[in-house]
Design an enzyme around this catalytic site. Structure first.
Site, PDB file in Angstrom:
ATOM      1  CG  PHE A 192     -17.459  -9.505  54.307  1.00  0.00           C
ATOM      2  CD1 PHE A 192     -17.542  -9.285  52.938  1.00  0.00           C
ATOM      3  CD2 PHE A 192     -16.204  -9.550  54.884  1.00  0.00           C
ATOM      4  CE1 PHE A 192     -16.399  -9.140  52.170  1.00  0.00           C
ATOM      5  CE2 PHE A 192     -15.059  -9.396  54.123  1.00  0.00           C
ATOM      6  CZ  PHE A 192     -15.154  -9.187  52.759  1.00  0.00           C
ATOM      7  CE  LYS A 193     -13.944 -11.719  52.030  1.00  0.00           C
ATOM      8  NZ  LYS A 193     -12.676 -12.421  51.944  1.00  0.00           N
ATOM      9  CG  ASP A 194     -20.923 -16.877  55.629  1.00  0.00           C
ATOM     10  OD1 ASP A 194     -20.336 -17.833  55.088  1.00  0.00           O
ATOM     11  OD2 ASP A 194     -20.842 -16.640  56.850  1.00  0.00           O
ATOM     12  CB  THR A 242     -12.551 -15.728  50.311  1.00  0.00           C
ATOM     13  OG1 THR A 242     -12.707 -14.313  50.280  1.00  0.00           O
ATOM     14  CG2 THR A 242     -13.126 -16.291  49.022  1.00  0.00           C
TER      15      THR A 242
END
Length: 434
Positions: A106-108, A139
Site C-alpha cells: 500500500f506504500k506505493d 515503506t
C-alpha cells in the site's frame, strides 16, 4: 487555501503545502497538520471511474492554489496507474487490495504521488533534496522505487538489520539510481529516531534534508484517496455510503489517512486499529496507557507493523484529542498465533490468501463484530501481497503463495547495502558525503 502548522507550535505558524512537503518535519520536531480540512462533495468520489479520478478531484481541493489542474492531472495519473480493487469475502465484509503497485504494498500510493509532487516543486525552485527514510519493511522499497531516477532527489534508506522479511530486504537493497540503503543494527524505532535527530541536528542544518515516511503530510494525502475510492466501489455494490474500516496499524500513518478522508466528508462510523504485539495504541484506546507512554518494539510475523513508538500518534492526538479518538477508533492486539490462525481460517472459508498484516486486520474485525454486533458494512485493508511473505504463508497454510514475477526479477539485479550502528553519529559521515 489549506495551510499547515506544527503539532508542537502553540502559536500555529502557518506554512504552505510546498514547504511542509519539502521540509517533511517541522523545525521544532513536530509533524505538520492542516489548519482546515476541505469538504469534498460526495459526487467527487462516488461517481469516479478510477482512483486517479478521485485523486484529481480531491487533491485539486487541497492543492488548488499550489498546483494548476493540468499539472496535477499529469502527476496523479502517472503516480496512480495501477488498480485498487474491492474484493467481497462475505455479505458484509470486503477487503481493499492495496498491493497492486510496483512494490506490492500500500506504500506505493503515497510514495509515488509524493515523489512526483516533490519533483514538481524542486524543478521550479532549481533545488535538490536528500530524502531520509526509516522503514520497518515496505515503506523503504516503495520510496526507493517511487523516487529512483527523479531529478534533484537522492534517497537514504534505513532499515533494521535482520528484522524485515528476506523478500522485503531484497527490495530494499536492489540497486537503483539515486538510492543508498543502510542496514541498522537495531530496531525500527532506532531508525526512526535517527531520522528525526538528523532533521534537528545543527551540524546537518546545511543539508537539504526531507522525509518520505508517513511523518510527511505529502504521504498521507494520497493515502486518503483509497478510502474514498473504496467507498465508491462499495456504493456500486450495495448503495451504502456508511462504512467501517479496519486498518492494520504500526506507525499509524494509514489510520491518519483514513481519518483525513472521514474529516473530508466520507461517512465512517468506526475505525478499527488492528495492531500486532506492539500494543501501545490499543492500550491507549482502552484507557490502559497514557498518551506517549510508548513501549520498546516487539518483533512479530507482521514485521512492517513492528513499531513501538508510532509517529502519527502525535498527529491523531493533536487533531482529534483523546476523547474523540477513543470514541471513533476501536483497537485490539493480535498475536502471532492468532495471525496464523486467521490466515488459515480465511483461506479455508473463502479461498482468500492474506499476508500476515492483512490477517491482523481480518482477525481484528472479527473480534470487533463479535464484541459490538455492529452491522455496518466493513472494509478491511489488504496491505501487502502474500508473495512477499512466503515463509509465513507456508507456516499458516502448508503451501507457499504463487510466485510474483516482479519479485522474482529482483534476484537477477545487483544489490548494494552498508551496515551501520543505531546512532546518528554512524550515519552522519555518509550524509556529509552527499
Amino acid at each position: 487555501m489549506v495551510r499547515y502548522y506544527s503539532t508542537r507550535d502553540p502559536h500555529k505558524k502557518l506554512v504552505s503545502f510546498e514547504e511542509a512537503l519539502l521540509k517533511g518535519l517541522a523545525p521544532d520536531g513536530g509533524l505538520y497538520i492542516p489548519d482546515r480540512i476541505p469538504h469534498i462533495a460526495p459526487e467527487a468520489w462516488l461517481g469516479a471511474r478510477s482512483i486517479a479520478e478521485v485523486g484529481v478531484a480531491v487533491l485539486g481541493e487541497w492543492l488548488k492554489e499550489d498546483i494548476p489542474v493540468p499539472d496535477l492531472e499529469t502527476i496523479v495519473h502517472d503516480a496512480l496507474n495501477f488498480p485498487c480493487p474491492l474484493v467481497k469475502l462475505s455479505d458484509d465484509l470486503y477487503v481493499l487490495e492495496l498491493f497492486h503497485g510496483p512494490t506490492l504494498s500500500f506504500k506505493d500510493f503515497g510514495a509515488r504521488t509524493m515523489a512526483r509532487l516533490m519533483q514538481y516543486f524542486l524543478r521550479q525552485r532549481g533545488e535538490r533534496r536528500i530524502i531520509l527514510v526509516a522503514t520497518s519493511g515496505d515503506t523503504g522499497s516503495a520510496v526507493a522505487d517511487g523516487f529512483a531516477g527523479q531529478e534533484n532527489i537522492e534517497v537514504v534508506l534505513l532499515y533494521p538489520k535482520g528484522k524485515v522479511s528476506e523478500v522485503q530486504e531484497r527490495q530494499l537493497i536492489t540497486q537503483r539510481p539515486g538510492v543508498r540503503s543502510f542496514a541498522v543494527e537495531g530496531t525500527f524505532d532506532d531508525c526512526q529516531r535517527m531520522v528525526k535527530e538528523a532533521f534537528v541536528d545543527p551540524e546537518l542544518a546545511h543539508l537539504p534534508l526531507s522525509s518520505a515516511n508517513s511523518i510527511n503530510i505529502g504521504r498521507l494525502l494520497p493515502q486518503a484517496l483509497y478510502y474514498l475510492w473504496a467507498a465508491a466501489q462499495l456504493h456500486r455494490h450495495t448503495q451504502n455510503t456508511g462504512v467501517n474500516f479496519c486498518v492494520p496499524s504500526g506507525n499509524l500513518g494509514n489510520l491518519m489517512a483514513g481519518i483525513l478522508a472521514a474529516l473530508m466528508g466520507q461517512p465512517v462510523h468506526r475505525f478499527i486499529a488492528a495492531h500486532n504485539d506492539n500494543h501501545f495504541f490499543p492500550d491507549f484506546l482502552q484507557g490502559k496507557a497514557e498518551a506517549y507512554q510508548f513501549h520498546p518494539t516487539i518483533a512479530t510475523l507482521s514485521n512492517a507493523m513492528d513499531v513501538g513508538s508510532p509517529s502519527n500518534f502525535e498527529r491523531l492526538y493533536t487533531l482529534l484529542g483523546p476523547e474523540k479518538l477513543r470514541a471513533w477508533v476501536w483497537g485490539t492486539t493480535v498475536s502471532n498465533e492468532a495471525t496464523l490462525e486467521r490466515m488459515k481460517k480465511t483461506y479455508e472459508a473463502t479461498g482468500y490468501m492474506a499476508c500476515p498484516h492483512t490477517a491482523v486486520g481480518l482477525e481484528a474485525q472479527a473480534r470487533y463484530r463479535q464484541q459490538t454486533a455492529d452491522p455496518t458494512p466493513l472494509i478491511s485493508l489488504a496491505c501487502a501481497h502474500p508473495a512477499k511473505f512466503p515463509d509465513v504463508v507456508l507456516k499458516a497454510l502448508g503451501q507457499e503463495p504463487p510466485r510474483e514475477p516482479a519479485l522474482q526479477a529482483l534476484y537477477s539485479r545487483p544489490t548494494s547495502v552498508l551496515t551501520i550502528g543505531p546512532t546518528l553519529q554512524a550515519l552522519k559521515k555518509f550524509l556529509h558525503e552527499l
